[in-house]
Design a protein around this motif. Structure first.
Motif, mmCIF file in Angstrom:
data_model
loop_
_atom_site.group_PDB
_atom_site.id
_atom_site.type_symbol
_atom_site.label_atom_id
_atom_site.label_comp_id
_atom_site.label_asym_id
_atom_site.label_seq_id
_atom_site.Cartn_x
_atom_site.Cartn_y
_atom_site.Cartn_z
ATOM 1 N N ALA A 1 0.613 -1.160 0.183
ATOM 2 C CA ALA A 1 0.153 0.210 -0.454
ATOM 3 C C ALA A 1 0.692 1.394 -0.052
ATOM 4 C CB ALA A 1 -0.763 0.422 0.713
ATOM 5 N N VAL A 2 1.707 1.089 0.950
ATOM 6 C CA VAL A 2 2.412 2.003 0.776
ATOM 7 C C VAL A 2 3.770 2.734 -0.873
ATOM 8 C CG1 VAL A 2 4.875 3.101 1.582
ATOM 9 C CG2 VAL A 2 2.965 2.227 3.495
ATOM 10 N N THR A 3 3.610 1.238 -1.429
ATOM 11 C CA THR A 3 4.283 1.674 -2.498
ATOM 12 C C THR A 3 3.919 2.229 -3.282
ATOM 13 O OG1 THR A 3 5.905 -0.332 -1.806
ATOM 14 C CG2 THR A 3 5.153 0.308 -4.127
ATOM 15 N N PHE A 4 2.617 2.010 -3.685
ATOM 16 C CA PHE A 4 1.317 2.578 -4.091
ATOM 17 C C PHE A 4 0.939 3.729 -4.073
ATOM 18 C CE2 PHE A 4 -3.524 2.946 -5.086
ATOM 19 C CZ PHE A 4 -3.253 3.115 -6.063
ATOM 20 N N THR A 5 0.762 3.861 -2.788
ATOM 21 C CA THR A 5 0.502 5.712 -2.577
ATOM 22 C C THR A 5 1.860 7.031 -2.436
ATOM 23 O OG1 THR A 5 -0.889 5.068 -0.404
ATOM 24 C CG2 THR A 5 0.342 7.024 -0.223
ATOM 25 N N ALA A 6 2.900 5.976 -2.889
ATOM 26 C CA ALA A 6 3.857 6.853 -2.851
ATOM 27 C C ALA A 6 4.168 7.023 -4.138
ATOM 28 C CB ALA A 6 5.425 6.816 -2.554
ATOM 29 N N ILE A 7 3.592 6.314 -5.340
ATOM 30 C CA ILE A 7 4.299 6.553 -6.881
ATOM 31 C C ILE A 7 3.214 7.303 -7.478
ATOM 32 C CG2 ILE A 7 3.798 5.410 -9.530
ATOM 33 C CD1 ILE A 7 5.090 2.689 -7.335
ATOM 34 N N LEU A 8 1.593 6.424 -6.904
ATOM 35 C CA LEU A 8 0.761 7.574 -6.828
ATOM 36 C C LEU A 8 0.658 8.978 -6.761
ATOM 37 C CD1 LEU A 8 -2.590 7.812 -8.242
ATOM 38 C CD2 LEU A 8 -3.334 7.225 -5.796
ATOM 39 N N PHE A 9 1.098 9.667 -5.328
ATOM 40 C CA PHE A 9 1.474 10.712 -4.495
ATOM 41 C C PHE A 9 2.069 11.516 -5.386
ATOM 42 C CE2 PHE A 9 2.945 14.262 -2.147
ATOM 43 C CZ PHE A 9 2.165 14.405 -1.741
ATOM 44 N N ALA A 10 3.584 10.984 -6.258
ATOM 45 C CA ALA A 10 4.454 11.368 -6.855
ATOM 46 C C ALA A 10 3.794 12.244 -7.801
ATOM 47 C CB ALA A 10 5.576 10.956 -7.169
ATOM 48 N N VAL A 11 2.600 11.446 -8.509
ATOM 49 C CA VAL A 11 1.767 11.534 -9.836
ATOM 50 C C VAL A 11 1.121 12.786 -9.929
ATOM 51 C CG1 VAL A 11 1.314 11.058 -12.214
ATOM 52 C CG2 VAL A 11 3.095 9.298 -11.711
ATOM 53 N N GLN A 12 0.627 12.963 -8.851
ATOM 54 C CA GLN A 12 -1.112 13.128 -9.145
ATOM 55 C C GLN A 12 -0.181 14.413 -8.292
ATOM 56 O OE1 GLN A 12 -3.816 13.049 -10.016
ATOM 57 N NE2 GLN A 12 -2.846 11.201 -10.963
ATOM 58 N N PHE A 13 0.750 14.642 -6.913
ATOM 59 C CA PHE A 13 0.999 16.121 -5.921
ATOM 60 C C PHE A 13 1.094 17.044 -7.623
ATOM 61 C CE2 PHE A 13 3.437 18.504 -3.075
ATOM 62 C CZ PHE A 13 2.248 19.046 -2.329
ATOM 63 N N LYS A 14 2.735 16.000 -8.228
ATOM 64 C CA LYS A 14 3.083 17.555 -9.250
ATOM 65 C C LYS A 14 2.178 18.130 -10.050
ATOM 66 C CE LYS A 14 6.551 17.389 -12.901
ATOM 67 N NZ LYS A 14 7.869 16.347 -13.210
ATOM 68 N N LYS A 15 0.705 16.895 -10.743
ATOM 69 C CA LYS A 15 0.223 17.561 -11.465
ATOM 70 C C LYS A 15 -0.870 18.513 -11.072
ATOM 71 C CE LYS A 15 -3.649 15.336 -13.799
ATOM 72 N NZ LYS A 15 -5.079 14.110 -14.174
ATOM 73 N N ALA A 16 -1.569 18.731 -9.443
ATOM 74 C CA ALA A 16 -2.015 19.575 -8.736
ATOM 75 C C ALA A 16 -1.823 20.755 -8.475
ATOM 76 C CB ALA A 16 -2.232 18.777 -7.542
ATOM 77 N N LEU A 17 -0.072 20.623 -8.486
ATOM 78 C CA LEU A 17 0.636 22.093 -7.991
ATOM 79 C C LEU A 17 0.632 22.598 -9.613
ATOM 80 C CD1 LEU A 17 3.410 21.466 -5.290
ATOM 81 C CD2 LEU A 17 0.873 22.300 -5.297
ATOM 82 N N ARG A 18 1.056 22.550 -10.289
ATOM 83 C CA ARG A 18 1.568 22.564 -11.700
ATOM 84 C C ARG A 18 0.314 23.964 -12.466
ATOM 85 N NH1 ARG A 18 0.965 17.908 -15.357
ATOM 86 N NH2 ARG A 18 3.251 17.673 -14.072
ATOM 87 N N PRO A 19 -0.478 24.163 -11.757
ATOM 88 C CA PRO A 19 -1.535 25.509 -12.475
ATOM 89 C C PRO A 19 -1.891 25.989 -11.250
ATOM 90 C CG PRO A 19 -2.845 23.173 -11.978
ATOM 91 C CD PRO A 19 -1.800 22.725 -11.713
ATOM 92 N N LEU A 20 -1.159 26.230 -9.830
ATOM 93 C CA LEU A 20 -0.515 26.966 -9.597
ATOM 94 C C LEU A 20 0.829 28.567 -9.821
ATOM 95 C CD1 LEU A 20 -1.093 25.548 -5.783
ATOM 96 C CD2 LEU A 20 -2.960 26.611 -7.318
ATOM 97 N N GLU A 21 1.852 26.810 -9.860
ATOM 98 C CA GLU A 21 3.143 26.967 -10.655
ATOM 99 C C GLU A 21 2.739 28.646 -11.672
ATOM 100 O OE1 GLU A 21 5.627 23.807 -8.075
ATOM 101 O OE2 GLU A 21 5.569 23.584 -10.852
#
Length: 458
Positions: free
Chosen positions: A432-452
């Motif tokens: 679960a942690v492996t899955f969550t970390a990979i998903l977060f790395a992709v989605q967090f960057k995607k979520a911040l891109r519009p703000l940047e």
């Protein structure tokens, strides 16, 4: 007043995280402690203490579901309100507060009716026997009558913390804990009410805490005001809050399902001692992980506010500090747990055989505890930035997709099948942690891109 409204976006992130997390951690620990004290008093009722304690213990899964409904509203509503505050849209934030308040009133009414009508059936399903059902129903009948106080206290207190007023939120828990601790022995022993007295003490303490929360939210010290004009339920504001809060709801409500799965499998392979050890394990792990939840709750207003304000660097820094804090705490806790598991077992029992069995089981069950800091930091940040889809996915994957099947699968591939049941937890956590970390790395960057992009454009 301006500084009071904007300090989440201007104060140093490290200072904010410390200031908000410490009261949240204290509140979590106090809340757990006074639940334990409650059980200690019940366990010492002359003549029937052990049966009474077992009866009240059977009520716990039902109570967990009740509190999960409070989280359904609060864990989605509070971050949504913080995001609106970050955007400077305080009108929408107050409408979210008022709408969530009304939703919790409706949920409380439904839960109260269901519990009063069907609590005996629920309690029997969760393991109440002929000897303990009387104690269990006595407790639940009174507790059910106070459901509205539990719902509003837990649900609305999150909106106080969402404003960055963590100390006030902590006081809500401390007030309830103090009153409950004082009233328990009076009602249980002095008035001879037994488990009914314990339930009444809980309801009264929650009622006072509820009054404290509502009084604050209606007062001048609250940035967000609870007022009549905002009590209408606007689906466009409230439904997204419920969707976001569903991840926390799933996590909390699923504990009851997990308890049934673990206990049935352990009873099959290891007997009563294995089930007894599991009771201790879950208590230890819940108590040990509370500070992680408190740290996450402290970071939530900072992440949500700055995400709403479009300040990507502060959102990123908040996550970095949250991740570092959670990983450090989980690592230290893991070291202590692996080194002295018997010390944790001794807190709950003096039976030498059970202590020895629990110590061995705890090393297996908590083997992947060191990774939980990553899981909590990522999952709390998903909620904080309003990513409903991912927050639900990581909750469902860990509990339902992985852990429940593994409880029954892992023992089939181990020499000691009882140990295999306990090993299901770390195996599920690792995946679960492996899955969550990979998903977060992709989605967090995607979520911040519009703000940047907005920052670069300005």
């Amino acid at each position: 007043m301006t500084n009071e409204k904007t300090f989440l976006g201007t104060e140093p992130v490290g200072k904010l995280l410390f200031t908000l997390a410490v009261p949240a951690v204290v509140a979590q620990l106090v809340n757990m402690l006074y639940n334990i004290v409650d059980r200690i008093y019940i366990g010492h009722i002359p003549g029937s203490g052990s049966l009474a304690l077992t009866g009240v213990g059977v009520c716990m899964p039902v109570i967990m579901i009740v509190t999960a409904f409070a989280s359904l509203v609060s864990s989605g509503g509070a971050p949504s309100a913080s995001i609106s505050m970050g955007k400077g849209d305080y009108e929408s934030a107050e409408r979210i507060l008022g709408g969530c308040f009304s939703v919790q009133i409706v949920i409380s009414a439904v839960l109260t009716a269901v519990l009063l009508c069907f609590n005996r059936s629920f309690l029997s399903a969760f393991g109440a026997s002929r000897n303990t059902i009387g104690f269990a129903t006595d407790y639940m009948n009174i507790y059910a009558a106070g459901t509205v106080f539990v719902q509003l206290t837990l649900g609305m207190n999150a909106f106080i913390t969402a404003q960055g007023k963590a100390k006030t939120g902590m006081m809500t828990v401390l007030i309830g804990a103090l009153i409950n601790t004082v009233l328990d022995p009076v009602f249980i022993f002095k008035f001879g009410m037994g488990v009914k007295g314990a339930a009444l003490a809980t309801v009264i303490s929650q009622a006072v805490s509820c009054a404290w929360v509502i009084f604050f939210l209606c007062g001048k010290k609250s940035v967000l005001r609870l007022c009549l004009k905002n009590l209408s339920i606007k689906t466009s504001l409230v439904f997204p809050c419920l969707a976001l809060g569903s991840a926390t709801f799933i996590m909390q409500a699923s504990e009851s399902v997990l308890s049934v799965c673990f206990n049935s499998s352990l009873l099959k392979y290891g007997g009563d001692i294995a089930v007894g050890a599991m009771t201790i394990l879950t208590s230890v792990m819940q108590f040990a992980l509370l500070p992680l939840q408190g740290i996450g709750q402290g970071a939530q207003p900072v992440s949500s506010y700055n995400y709403g304000a479009g300040n990507a660097p502060r959102v990123r820094k908040t996550f970095s500090l949250l991740l570092a804090s959670c990983v450090l705490f989980s690592f230290v806790l893991w070291i202590v747990l692996m080194a002295r598991p018997q010390s944790f077992a001794f807190i709950f029992t003096s039976d030498a055989e059970l202590v020895d069995f629990t110590a061995k089981a705890l090393r297996l069950y908590g083997a992947a505890l060191v990774l939980m800091g990553v899981q909590v930091a990522c999952q709390m940040t998903f909620v904080s930035i309003g990513n409903t889809k991912c927050s639900i996915i990581v909750a469902v994957v860990r509990k339902f997709v992985l852990l429940i099947p593994l409880i029954f699968i892992v023992p089939l591939f181990t020499a000691d099948r009882t140990s295999g049941v306990y090993l299901a937890e770390p195996v599920a956590d690792l995946i679960a942690v492996t899955f969550t970390a990979i998903l977060f790395a992709v989605q967090f960057k995607k979520a911040l891109r519009p703000l940047e992009k907005k920052t670069d454009a300005s």
